[in-house]
Structure formats: structure tokens, C-alpha cells
Design an enzyme around this catalytic site. Structure first.
Site, PDB file in Angstrom:
ATOM      1  N   ARG A  42       0.822  -1.214   0.000  1.00  0.00           N
ATOM      2  CA  ARG A  42       0.000   0.000   0.000  1.00  0.00           C
ATOM      3  C   ARG A  42       0.859   1.269   0.000  1.00  0.00           C
ATOM      4  O   ARG A  42       0.510   2.249  -0.655  1.00  0.00           O
ATOM      5  CB  ARG A  42      -0.929   0.015   1.217  1.00  0.00           C
ATOM      6  CG  ARG A  42      -1.999  -1.072   1.209  1.00  0.00           C
ATOM      7  CD  ARG A  42      -2.867  -0.919  -0.035  1.00  0.00           C
ATOM      8  NE  ARG A  42      -4.004  -1.799  -0.066  1.00  0.00           N
ATOM      9  CZ  ARG A  42      -5.234  -1.441   0.344  1.00  0.00           C
ATOM     10  NH1 ARG A  42      -5.456  -0.247   0.841  1.00  0.00           N
ATOM     11  NH2 ARG A  42      -6.226  -2.283   0.239  1.00  0.00           N
ATOM     12  N   ASP A 155     -14.745  11.196  10.981  1.00  0.00           N
ATOM     13  CA  ASP A 155     -13.789  10.197  10.503  1.00  0.00           C
ATOM     14  C   ASP A 155     -12.391  10.804  10.512  1.00  0.00           C
ATOM     15  O   ASP A 155     -12.222  12.024  10.430  1.00  0.00           O
ATOM     16  CB  ASP A 155     -14.142   9.701   9.096  1.00  0.00           C
ATOM     17  CG  ASP A 155     -13.545   8.328   8.811  1.00  0.00           C
ATOM     18  OD1 ASP A 155     -14.261   7.317   8.915  1.00  0.00           O
ATOM     19  OD2 ASP A 155     -12.318   8.262   8.504  1.00  0.00           O
TER      20      ASP A 155
HETATM   21  C1  LIG Z   1     -14.697  -0.026   8.122  1.00  0.00           C
HETATM   22  S1  LIG Z   1     -15.088   1.685   8.262  1.00  0.00           S
HETATM   23  C2  LIG Z   1     -16.560   1.593   9.263  1.00  0.00           C
HETATM   24  C3  LIG Z   1     -17.653   2.536   8.782  1.00  0.00           C
HETATM   25  C4  LIG Z   1     -18.972   2.453   9.558  1.00  0.00           C
HETATM   26  N1  LIG Z   1     -18.770   2.752  10.966  1.00  0.00           N
HETATM   27  C5  LIG Z   1     -19.600   1.078   9.399  1.00  0.00           C
HETATM   28  O1  LIG Z   1     -19.566   0.269  10.337  1.00  0.00           O
HETATM   29  O2  LIG Z   1     -20.158   0.800   8.331  1.00  0.00           O
HETATM   30  C6  LIG Z   1     -13.853   2.233   9.454  1.00  0.00           C
HETATM   31  C7  LIG Z   1     -13.646   3.754   9.423  1.00  0.00           C
HETATM   32  O3  LIG Z   1     -12.947   4.123  10.626  1.00  0.00           O
HETATM   33  C8  LIG Z   1     -12.092   5.203  10.302  1.00  0.00           C
HETATM   34  N2  LIG Z   1     -11.053   5.331  11.333  1.00  0.00           N
HETATM   35  C9  LIG Z   1      -9.983   4.527  11.559  1.00  0.00           C
HETATM   36  N3  LIG Z   1      -9.237   4.994  12.574  1.00  0.00           N
HETATM   37  C10 LIG Z   1      -9.854   6.124  13.019  1.00  0.00           C
HETATM   38  C11 LIG Z   1      -9.558   7.080  14.039  1.00  0.00           C
HETATM   39  N4  LIG Z   1      -8.455   6.971  14.802  1.00  0.00           N
HETATM   40  N5  LIG Z   1     -10.414   8.116  14.215  1.00  0.00           N
HETATM   41  C12 LIG Z   1     -11.526   8.244  13.424  1.00  0.00           C
HETATM   42  N6  LIG Z   1     -11.849   7.381  12.443  1.00  0.00           N
HETATM   43  C13 LIG Z   1     -11.023   6.333  12.239  1.00  0.00           C
HETATM   44  C14 LIG Z   1     -11.551   4.825   8.914  1.00  0.00           C
HETATM   45  O4  LIG Z   1     -11.047   5.962   8.219  1.00  0.00           O
HETATM   46  C15 LIG Z   1     -12.790   4.210   8.258  1.00  0.00           C
HETATM   47  O5  LIG Z   1     -13.490   5.146   7.468  1.00  0.00           O
END
Ligand SMILES: C[S@@+](CC[C@H](N)C(=O)[O-])C[C@H]1O[C@@H](n2cnc3c(N)ncnc32)[C@H](O)[C@@H]1O
Length: 297
Positions: A42, A155
């Protein structure tokens, strides 16, 4: 080797450790030893795009990105999973409306809407799903029975927050949404399908890292924090930091809801477990002497 496209050196032990530690300290994102090939693949696109000599130079670039705005965001984009869709794990969202809202302390002393945080909302499908359920509940149960709500959705990735604000989605985002609801809350536009003004007005999007305590506190206090499919990417220490931030921004008697694959099992906290009709939630206790809305286990 092609002329003008030198082979970049592979991600060695030292560079992997340095890059992992830097990303972890800022985001809580955790990469195991066996994920080295994934991280290498990546980030190699970034090493090449920047014309760097290798991963050590890339680590330096991350360190000098002190505002965490440029390369840091690119690394987050390259390494995070933003998978989401409308009505994902819908039983839990329904439980929030049907089972959690009635358990919130009757706040005679508090004016204003129920405040819900969708933390790690990706491109917005989760908070918009919740907003649809609220609007539907108010439509069918009567406006006086279902409280007004304000949904704040955050996010770590600026890019997904921009996409959420645009609110234009492709077909796969709708795979679990009943067609009648799609017709009611979305409109076709060039390049996809967009949310109606009524739905858009229910959600406010903001860029915020869950582990940035000051940023989280600036969002205000909440009755419910929904954080699904985010903590699975954190190790135990980062989970503890995140959960303690959630505890502090929740109002007494408020609830934390995690994804199906996530729990506070290995994380000792002051939350109490609340058994819902379907699944679990975690409740912040009320000060001693006040009646609680949730069952205490
Ligand atoms: C798999 S998605 C989940 C989206 C939604 N909550 C769902 O369950 O459908 C995970 C998201 O968490 C965000 N994320 C990861 N680490 C984070 C952090 N430290 N603070 C805020 N968001 C974070 C990522 O950018 C990503 O968009």
C-alpha cells in the site's frame, strides 16, 4: 529494471517498526508483524509517487508532516478500510431507536435534541441510515413520541468526510436498503444517487481522530456514541484510550454501541453492560442516587 523507474527497496524490519509506531501513535491503527507485505504494497505507491529512495525516507516524510495534513492523510488513505453501506447491521441501528432511546434518562432539565455521534462514519452511510430510521419513526409513531435528534458524524480521513458531505453514492451502497426508502430519501443525479435535503439536514460531518481527546471534546457531549467496525483495527491500549474518550464525552446515562465483532471484554472501563432486546450496549452510569435508564449487570 525499466529506465526512469528504479526499483524501491523493500520494507525492512527497522523501517516497518518506525512507520508502524508513527502511525500508531497518531491514529491507533495497528499493524501486526504478518501485515508487513500489505503495508509495503500500500505504501510503495506513495514512495514512488513522491520519488523517494525508499521506506526510511518515507518515514522521515511522515515525521516532518507535523500538521498531519498531507502525507499523513495519504498514508491513512492507503492503509484504512472504508467499507460501509446503508443499513449495515441494521438490527443494531433499530435497537438504538426502539430500545436505547427509551432508556435515556428523562432529561427534564435538558432542552434540545438527542445527540448521537457516529465515530468512524466513513462515507456517511451509517449516520444517514440512522437519520432515515429517525425520520421514519417520527413519521409513523407521531412527532411527539420520537425526540428530535442531531447526528454528528466523524472520521479520521478527510477524503471520506468530503465524500460524505457530497452525499453521492453508487449502487453497491444501496444493497441492503429497502427500495421504498431509497425512493423516499434519495434522488438520481449525474454519477450516482444523492441524499434529499431533508436527510442531509439531519447529519453534520466533521474530520476528527477518535484518539485526539481535545478534538473529540470540542464536538460537545452526546447521548449515544456509535462506533462500529473501527476499534477492530486498534490494539488494546488504543482501544482503552478511545473508550475512555467516549466515556468522557457521553452524558451520564448515555450509551456506547460497538460493532458486532467488537466488545469491551478485554478493556476494563467504568461502563456498565446493558442487555438490549438484540445485542449489547454499554451505559455510562448516572451519578449515585439518580434513577438509571439501563439494566445493570
Ligand atoms: C470499516 S469503516 C466503518 C464505517 C462504519 N462505521 C460502518 O460500520 O459501516 C472504518 C472507518 O474508521 C475510520 N477510522 C480509523 N481509525 C480512526 C480514528 N483513529 N479516528 C476516526 N476514524 C477512524 C476509517 O477511516 C474508516 O473510514
Amino acid at each position: 529494471m525499466r529506465r526512469g523507474a528504479p526499483e524501491s527497496p523493500p520494507l525492512g524490519d527497522d523501517e516497518y517498526r518506525l512507520i508502524r509506531n508513527t502511525l500508531y501513535a497518531q491514529t491507533g491503527l495497528t499493524f501486526r508483524d504478518d501485515q508487513r507485505a500489505y503495508v509495503e504494497r500500500r505504501l510503495l505507491t506513495r514512495v514512488r509517487a513522491l520519488g523517494l529512495t525508499g521506506f526510511r525516507a518515507y518515514h522521515l516524510r511522515l515525521l516532518t508532516d507535523t500538521a498531519r495534513e498531507n502525507e499523513f492523510q495519504e498514508a491513512v488513505e492507503a492503509l484504512t478500510n472504508h467499507e460501509t453501506y446503508f443499513f449495515r447491521e441494521i438490527t443494531q441501528l433499530r435497537a438504538l431507536i426502539d430500545d436505547v432511546l427509551p432508556r435515556l434518562p428523562k432529561a427534564g432539565m435538558r432542552q434540545g435534541p438527542v445527540r448521537i455521534l457516529s465515530a468512524g462514519c466513513s462515507t456517511g452511510e451509517e449516520p444517514f441510515s440512522l437519520a432515515i430510521l429517525f425520520l421514519e419513526a417520527r413519521r409513523s409513531a407521531g412527532r411527539t413520541l420520537v425526540p428530535l435528534c442531531e447526528i454528528v458524524a466523524t472520521d479520521l480521513s478527510r477524503r471520506v468526510i468530503e465524500r460524505a458531505r457530497r452525499g453521492v453514492y453508487g449502487d453497491s451502497a444501496f444493497r441492503s436498503l429497502p427500495i421504498a426508502l431509497k425512493d423516499r430519501y434519495f434522488r438520481p443525479v449525474e454519477g450516482g444517487t444523492t441524499v434529499t435535503a431533508e436527510l442531509r439536514a439531519q447529519v453534520r460531518f466533521a474530520h476528527a481522530n477518535i484518539l485526539d481527546r481535545a478534538r473529540m471534546e470540542a464536538l460537545g457531549s452526546f447521548d449515544v456514541v456509535l462506533c462500529r467496525n473501527v476499534l477492530i483495527y486498534f490494539d488494546r491500549d488504543a482501544k482503552i484510550r478511545a473508550v475512555s474518550d467516549f466515556f468522557d464525552i457521553l452524558r451520564p446515562g448515555g450509551f456506547l454501541m460497538l460493532g458486532h465483532a467488537e466488545s469491551l471484554l478485554s478493556v476494563s472501563t467504568e461502563f456498565r453492560v446493558a442487555q438490549l432486546a438484540s445485542g449489547l450496549a454499554y451505559q455510562k452510569p448516572l451519578p449515585t442516587g439518580e434513577a438509571g435508564g439501563g439494566s445493570r449487570l
